[in-house]
Motif scaffolding. Structure first.
Motif, PDB file in Angstrom:
ATOM      1  N   SER A   1     -81.660 -61.296 -34.232  1.00  0.00           N
ATOM      2  CA  SER A   1     -82.459 -60.207 -34.990  1.00  0.00           C
ATOM      3  C   SER A   1     -82.909 -59.364 -33.686  1.00  0.00           C
ATOM      4  CB  SER A   1     -82.795 -60.698 -36.520  1.00  0.00           C
ATOM      5  OG  SER A   1     -84.136 -60.162 -36.458  1.00  0.00           O
ATOM      6  N   GLU A   2     -81.897 -58.140 -33.561  1.00  0.00           N
ATOM      7  CA  GLU A   2     -82.685 -56.802 -32.844  1.00  0.00           C
ATOM      8  C   GLU A   2     -84.473 -56.814 -33.294  1.00  0.00           C
ATOM      9  OE1 GLU A   2     -80.583 -53.751 -31.000  1.00  0.00           O
ATOM     10  OE2 GLU A   2     -81.832 -53.849 -29.443  1.00  0.00           O
ATOM     11  N   THR A   3     -84.527 -56.630 -34.598  1.00  0.00           N
ATOM     12  CA  THR A   3     -85.603 -56.197 -35.258  1.00  0.00           C
ATOM     13  C   THR A   3     -86.816 -57.433 -34.836  1.00  0.00           C
ATOM     14  OG1 THR A   3     -84.271 -55.138 -37.390  1.00  0.00           O
ATOM     15  CG2 THR A   3     -86.862 -55.665 -37.837  1.00  0.00           C
ATOM     16  N   HIS A   4     -86.123 -58.721 -35.300  1.00  0.00           N
ATOM     17  CA  HIS A   4     -87.293 -59.532 -34.900  1.00  0.00           C
ATOM     18  C   HIS A   4     -87.885 -59.309 -33.170  1.00  0.00           C
ATOM     19  CE1 HIS A   4     -88.120 -63.986 -34.028  1.00  0.00           C
ATOM     20  NE2 HIS A   4     -89.410 -64.191 -34.862  1.00  0.00           N
ATOM     21  N   SER A   5     -86.830 -59.724 -32.515  1.00  0.00           N
ATOM     22  CA  SER A   5     -86.600 -59.390 -30.857  1.00  0.00           C
ATOM     23  C   SER A   5     -88.092 -57.730 -30.488  1.00  0.00           C
ATOM     24  CB  SER A   5     -85.431 -58.698 -30.079  1.00  0.00           C
ATOM     25  OG  SER A   5     -85.569 -58.964 -29.045  1.00  0.00           O
ATOM     26  N   LEU A   6     -88.090 -56.456 -31.407  1.00  0.00           N
ATOM     27  CA  LEU A   6     -88.567 -55.852 -30.852  1.00  0.00           C
ATOM     28  C   LEU A   6     -90.259 -56.129 -31.572  1.00  0.00           C
ATOM     29  CD1 LEU A   6     -86.048 -53.180 -31.460  1.00  0.00           C
ATOM     30  CD2 LEU A   6     -86.981 -53.380 -29.555  1.00  0.00           C
ATOM     31  N   ARG A   7     -89.899 -56.620 -32.509  1.00  0.00           N
ATOM     32  CA  ARG A   7     -91.057 -57.008 -33.542  1.00  0.00           C
ATOM     33  C   ARG A   7     -91.981 -58.467 -32.092  1.00  0.00           C
ATOM     34  NH1 ARG A   7     -92.212 -56.155 -38.957  1.00  0.00           N
ATOM     35  NH2 ARG A   7     -90.970 -54.816 -39.597  1.00  0.00           N
ATOM     36  N   ASN A   8     -91.169 -59.343 -31.751  1.00  0.00           N
ATOM     37  CA  ASN A   8     -91.380 -60.569 -31.527  1.00  0.00           C
ATOM     38  C   ASN A   8     -91.924 -59.815 -30.073  1.00  0.00           C
ATOM     39  OD1 ASN A   8     -92.548 -63.607 -31.890  1.00  0.00           O
ATOM     40  ND2 ASN A   8     -91.154 -63.788 -30.831  1.00  0.00           N
ATOM     41  N   LEU A   9     -90.952 -60.051 -29.025  1.00  0.00           N
ATOM     42  CA  LEU A   9     -91.130 -59.744 -28.065  1.00  0.00           C
ATOM     43  C   LEU A   9     -90.946 -58.412 -26.948  1.00  0.00           C
ATOM     44  CD1 LEU A   9     -88.233 -62.217 -26.980  1.00  0.00           C
ATOM     45  CD2 LEU A   9     -90.406 -62.749 -26.042  1.00  0.00           C
ATOM     46  N   ARG A  10     -91.157 -57.014 -28.584  1.00  0.00           N
ATOM     47  CA  ARG A  10     -90.867 -55.685 -27.925  1.00  0.00           C
ATOM     48  C   ARG A  10     -90.080 -55.770 -26.843  1.00  0.00           C
ATOM     49  NH1 ARG A  10     -96.032 -57.770 -28.313  1.00  0.00           N
ATOM     50  NH2 ARG A  10     -97.712 -56.368 -29.804  1.00  0.00           N
ATOM     51  N   ARG A  11     -89.123 -56.048 -27.383  1.00  0.00           N
ATOM     52  CA  ARG A  11     -87.965 -55.597 -26.282  1.00  0.00           C
ATOM     53  C   ARG A  11     -86.139 -55.894 -27.103  1.00  0.00           C
ATOM     54  NH1 ARG A  11     -90.125 -58.990 -22.824  1.00  0.00           N
ATOM     55  NH2 ARG A  11     -91.081 -57.845 -20.447  1.00  0.00           N
ATOM     56  N   THR A  12     -85.487 -55.200 -26.327  1.00  0.00           N
ATOM     57  CA  THR A  12     -84.117 -55.103 -26.982  1.00  0.00           C
ATOM     58  C   THR A  12     -83.264 -56.166 -26.541  1.00  0.00           C
ATOM     59  OG1 THR A  12     -82.753 -53.483 -26.012  1.00  0.00           O
ATOM     60  CG2 THR A  12     -84.312 -52.345 -26.867  1.00  0.00           C
ATOM     61  N   HIS A  13     -81.690 -56.546 -27.318  1.00  0.00           N
ATOM     62  CA  HIS A  13     -81.301 -57.361 -26.702  1.00  0.00           C
ATOM     63  C   HIS A  13     -80.752 -57.371 -24.979  1.00  0.00           C
ATOM     64  CE1 HIS A  13     -79.852 -58.763 -31.150  1.00  0.00           C
ATOM     65  NE2 HIS A  13     -80.469 -59.342 -30.728  1.00  0.00           N
ATOM     66  N   GLU A  14     -80.325 -55.841 -25.175  1.00  0.00           N
ATOM     67  CA  GLU A  14     -80.042 -55.507 -23.094  1.00  0.00           C
ATOM     68  C   GLU A  14     -81.009 -55.507 -22.846  1.00  0.00           C
ATOM     69  OE1 GLU A  14     -77.134 -55.360 -23.275  1.00  0.00           O
ATOM     70  OE2 GLU A  14     -76.688 -55.226 -25.544  1.00  0.00           O
ATOM     71  N   GLN A  15     -82.785 -55.735 -22.850  1.00  0.00           N
ATOM     72  CA  GLN A  15     -83.470 -55.623 -22.463  1.00  0.00           C
ATOM     73  C   GLN A  15     -84.199 -57.099 -22.451  1.00  0.00           C
ATOM     74  OE1 GLN A  15     -86.132 -53.095 -24.475  1.00  0.00           O
ATOM     75  NE2 GLN A  15     -86.747 -51.713 -22.649  1.00  0.00           N
ATOM     76  N   VAL A  16     -83.190 -58.136 -23.313  1.00  0.00           N
ATOM     77  CA  VAL A  16     -83.631 -59.326 -22.991  1.00  0.00           C
ATOM     78  C   VAL A  16     -82.813 -60.167 -22.329  1.00  0.00           C
ATOM     79  CG1 VAL A  16     -83.714 -61.599 -24.147  1.00  0.00           C
ATOM     80  CG2 VAL A  16     -84.875 -59.953 -25.407  1.00  0.00           C
ATOM     81  N   LEU A  17     -81.619 -59.914 -22.269  1.00  0.00           N
ATOM     82  CA  LEU A  17     -80.548 -59.881 -21.106  1.00  0.00           C
ATOM     83  C   LEU A  17     -80.817 -59.633 -19.880  1.00  0.00           C
ATOM     84  CD1 LEU A  17     -77.131 -58.704 -23.695  1.00  0.00           C
ATOM     85  CD2 LEU A  17     -78.010 -61.212 -23.121  1.00  0.00           C
ATOM     86  N   ALA A  18     -81.365 -58.619 -19.175  1.00  0.00           N
ATOM     87  CA  ALA A  18     -81.563 -58.053 -18.664  1.00  0.00           C
ATOM     88  C   ALA A  18     -82.773 -59.013 -18.100  1.00  0.00           C
ATOM     89  CB  ALA A  18     -81.598 -56.563 -18.687  1.00  0.00           C
ATOM     90  N   GLU A  19     -83.570 -59.570 -18.475  1.00  0.00           N
ATOM     91  CA  GLU A  19     -84.289 -60.754 -18.264  1.00  0.00           C
ATOM     92  C   GLU A  19     -83.417 -62.074 -17.921  1.00  0.00           C
ATOM     93  OE1 GLU A  19     -87.470 -60.406 -17.781  1.00  0.00           O
ATOM     94  OE2 GLU A  19     -88.022 -58.588 -18.571  1.00  0.00           O
TER      95      GLU A  19
END
Lengths: 323, 323
Positions: free
Chosen positions: A109-127
């Motif tokens: 869930s990108e909404t959850h990702s933004l709230r929880n990790l403050r990152r978009t899917h693409e940003q997490v994939l970059a990590e």
């Protein structure tokens, strides 16, 4: 039970209490007690323990000192020392500490990702890609196993159900980035046995059976162990759980969040599936939690009800065999 | 949900709270409240309710007046009114009251049978034969469905595991006596998913699939819903449960005895299996227990955690279909 962590097992029970449990309680357990907890579970036969999370101590003071805990846990022969990392910086610290396995959560869930990790899917994939590059620079013997874990995989409290196509795209992207494995996490306690089987089937179809081995289930709606059974039926071999059901964002009083390790091990052993874990020794470890997290409720049926009369575990050799 | 009990279902949830629940609490629920409980569950869509037990009121004052409760429950269109009977005398009373289904327990542990019912296996089988003779004397439209229920089927707290041969002999004897069905009851909470599947398989092998349709499971060791899943996998279509997990000889505080109807219905509906039951309406029935059994703990995760965001039940038509 000798604490020998090398005898054959059928199912890997991965204890997440020292990370997921402590992260979700207010009290701060001293580092010495965290080490004692890990020692005692390993002595009971637990093969893999997520011992902490590499997040800044100011965000999660309960898990401060995880590097020291990792270093200690690494001294236990045969134990797989796992750690959660929120990003590449955390992975760098986990690798420096010597974690055998690191897990990066990616909320589908990108909404959850933004709230929880403050990152978009693409940003997490970059990590994830950055972590893979870091791992590949290491000598082979120092490379940790790297799992990308799909959280809110069975639905999100903000978005509801997440489309299959989005989940599969993210799983494929994690594998393409170089993860060794894709984990599945029912962060919200929305899973049921049918959805568990279904998601495992389509994920394995997308990224291969070998890449999908483990699951992190919650017991928020009471289906934790039924969902485990479905996951085993679908071919998984690794199940996360927490001693006393500690952690896992319990929704309401009496509603444990995480699956209770004691009950999980009882179910598996009763079914003839070897975990390598001594249930009585495991239940005795609850004392460490009672002593160090006063007032924190512990869950689980087996510690109260005890084993059935004449119960035989799958893991322990019979008296005849042992003689 | 209209309270129409005739729409198609996949799994029959048989509510045993008004018998098994009330039998195991100290407080005495007034007859009017017992009727209101049954009315409310039927209105929520429950198709079968074990409304009481025909035992002498001096032994079990909590269930005094069961004949009156049966007579009332019979006025609910479409509801199957079930009753437990300890012997032929109880069966006579149940038949006179008009029960649609009567269940005679036969403990496969003879030690337990002697302690619990003060009867040997042969004595219980003789009662079964007497009940069958009684039923065969009735006009066809008044004949109840007669189940012999194998209790302590997964082991006994006094004897431990019971040999397969003994269980099968008793199942065959019940069918030979003229029972319509052989039930399975995990009286002690000893069952696990593997033993559930195994026992169903060998029982069906001995007396036929049609004769083995239902199971009564406890949640004493936390495996209740996982065991249900195993029973469904093995082909059963009827599952007993109790509202709020009331009754079922809970072993320890926090350890519910019976499977919680609310959580069972959630699991089944989430899996796409129609029960005909409205989960919210069912959960609301807990108020009747709270009002009439003050201080008695109720179990269940769904009433606290609520349904997942965007949850769709299998039983209820979508808004489009309903429009």
């Amino acid at each position: 039970m000798t604490g020998d962590l090398t005898t054959p097992i059928d199912i890997l029970v991965s204890e997440v209490g020292p990370r997921d449990g402590l992260q979700n309680v207010e009290a701060i357990m001293p580092i010495a007690a965290r080490k004692a907890w890990i020692d005692a579970e390993a002595a009971a036969g637990v093969r893999e323990i997520e011992v902490g999370s590499f997040v800044p101590a100011k965000l999660l003071p309960q898990l401060a000192g995880t590097a020291e805990v990792v270093a200690h846990a690494r001294t236990i022969p045969g134990l797989t020392v796992a750690a959660l990392v929120p990003n590449a910086r955390g992975a760098r610290d986990a690798i420096a500490a010597g974690a055998h396995k690191i897990t990066l959560p990616l909320s589908v869930s990108e909404t959850h990702s933004l709230r929880n990790l403050r990152r978009t899917h693409e940003q997490v994939l970059a990590e994830a890609a950055e972590i893979v590059a870091m791992i590949r620079d290491l000598p082979a013997e120092r490379r940790p196993h790297f799992e990308g874990s799909l959280s809110t995989a069975f639905g999100c409290t903000l978005e509801g159900a997440i489309p299959d196509a989005q989940i599969l795209r993210l799983a494929e992207a994690l594998m393409a980035a170089g993860c060794d494995e894709v984990g599945i996490a029912d962060t919200t306690g929305y899973a049921d046995p049918a959805s568990v089987k279904r998601l495992i089937r389509i994920l394995r179809g997308a990224v291969g059976d070998e890449a999908v081995q483990g699951i992190h289930l919650h017991n928020t709606r009471g289906l934790g162990l039924a969902n485990v059974l479905a996951a085993l039926d679908a071919g998984l071999t690794t199940v996360d759980s927490s001693l006393g059901g500690l952690g896992g964002c319990p929704f309401a009083p009496g509603a444990s969040g995480n699956i209770v390790t004691e009950d999980l091990v009882f179910m598996l052993e009763a079914m003839g599936l070897r975990t390598g874990i001594d249930i009585d020794a495991l239940s005795a470890v609850r004392e460490i939690l009672n002593d160090n997290l006063p007032g924190e409720p512990l869950y689980g049926f087996i510690p109260d009800a005890g084993l059935p009369l004449g119960f035989r575990t799958a893991s322990q050799p019979s008296e005849v065999e042992a003689a």
